[in-house]
Design an enzyme around this catalytic site. Structure first.
Site, PDB file in Angstrom:
ATOM      1  CD  GLU A  16      20.990 -23.276  30.378  1.00  0.00           C
ATOM      2  OE1 GLU A  16      21.283 -23.054  31.571  1.00  0.00           O
ATOM      3  OE2 GLU A  16      20.140 -22.614  29.763  1.00  0.00           O
ATOM      4  CD  GLU A  31      23.371 -30.092   6.750  1.00  0.00           C
ATOM      5  OE1 GLU A  31      23.053 -31.194   6.281  1.00  0.00           O
ATOM      6  OE2 GLU A  31      22.687 -29.493   7.604  1.00  0.00           O
TER       7      GLU A  31
END
Length: 294
Positions: free
Chosen positions: A82, A113
């Protein structure tokens, strides 16, 4: 270890969640979400320090790099993405990394992860330097991928920060500036995409937005470096020119065209009564700050 984390405990208020009416479930979710801004407020001093370091990185040509796994990684990528249209920055200035790469955006990548080495590989691919700021994001506060990334960043002398949703988080010990937003047990036990995810998103909003203000991407409360890449943003850009200068929309549209679609240049042209070329020079001398260019 996991069962001791507040984010993994059962919420005493929702033990009969499956027996509640829809409205009751929504009411309690809303009540739990209301707790998030309060706990963020307690962390404002350290968030301030993080923003100061990010601004310093930007001024030295460095970058803001988010690193996380699962929901945390996706939120970092969302915030980074964004920044490009909102503030007109390069996609390389704010970057989001997720354990497992792009595939992990839409599906789980088994074991990703849990690898500290994978984080090091991902950061090496970005040619991480001491001028960068790395923010590790993990609701649990213990994700190995994030720990590995923070440790590697510190080895290189980069500034490090962490965002976790538990007190005394493991990643806090691996970051220069640990942010601990203790959101407590979730409505749905262990589902940290809920309150924890909301808290992380709010903190990321704060870090990126206030950092961009600190490098001249905002005039008044207007995002004057917006990239007008569609009709909606073009209309918004023209409206910002009109609101910042007091001209009507017709005049704003003319200056939008003559400034080559660059809002802050148009504002300087109007308020300083100068040519496009002079407005560009003024903004360059002012390091992009409209107030200093006027």
């Amino acid at each position: 270890m996991l069962d001791k984390l507040a984010t993994e405990r059962r919420n005493e208020q929702t033990m009969h969640l499956d027996e509640m009416s829809i409205e009751e479930r929504l009411t309690i979710m809303n009540a739990e979400d209301h707790k998030v801004p309060q706990v963020i407020q307690e962390q404002l001093p350290v968030i301030t320090q993080v923003v100061e370091r990010v601004i310093a990185s930007f001024r030295k040509g460095g970058r803001l790099i988010y690193i996380g796994a699962g929901t945390s990684g996706r939120l970092g990528i969302l915030d980074a993405a964004e920044c490009v249209p909102t503030f007109g920055v390069s996609p390389n200035q704010v970057i989001g990394l997720i354990a497992g790469g792009e595939r992990a955006l839409i599906q789980a990548v088994e074991g990703a992860e849990d690898s500290k080495e994978l984080a090091v590989t991902d950061l090496k691919a970005l040619h991480l330097t001491a001028e960068d700021t790395v923010v590790g994001i993990a609701a649990s506060g213990r994700t190995p991928y994030v720990v590995g990334g923070l440790d590697y960043a510190r080895e290189l002398g980069a500034t490090t920060a962490s965002i976790s949703c538990n007190r005394d988080a493991v990643i806090s010990r691996h970051a220069d500036y640990p942010i601990e937003v203790e959101t407590g047990p979730e409505v749905l036990t262990g589902s940290t995409r809920l309150k924890a995810g909301t808290a992380q998103k709010l903190v990321l909003n704060m870090i990126s937005t206030t950092s961009m203000i600190g490098v001249g991407k905002v005039y008044q409360n207007l995002m004057v470096d917006v990239q007008p890449t569609n009709e909606k943003l073009e209309v918004r850009a023209k409206r910002m020119i009109a609101e910042a200068t007091g001209v009507d929309m017709e005049m704003a549209a003319r200056y939008f065209a003559s400034s080559k679609g660059h809002v802050k240049t148009a504002i300087v042209m109007i308020l300083a009564d100068v040519s496009y070329e002079e407005a560009v020079k003024r903004l360059e001398r002012a390091n992009g700050f409209v107030r200093e260019a006027l």
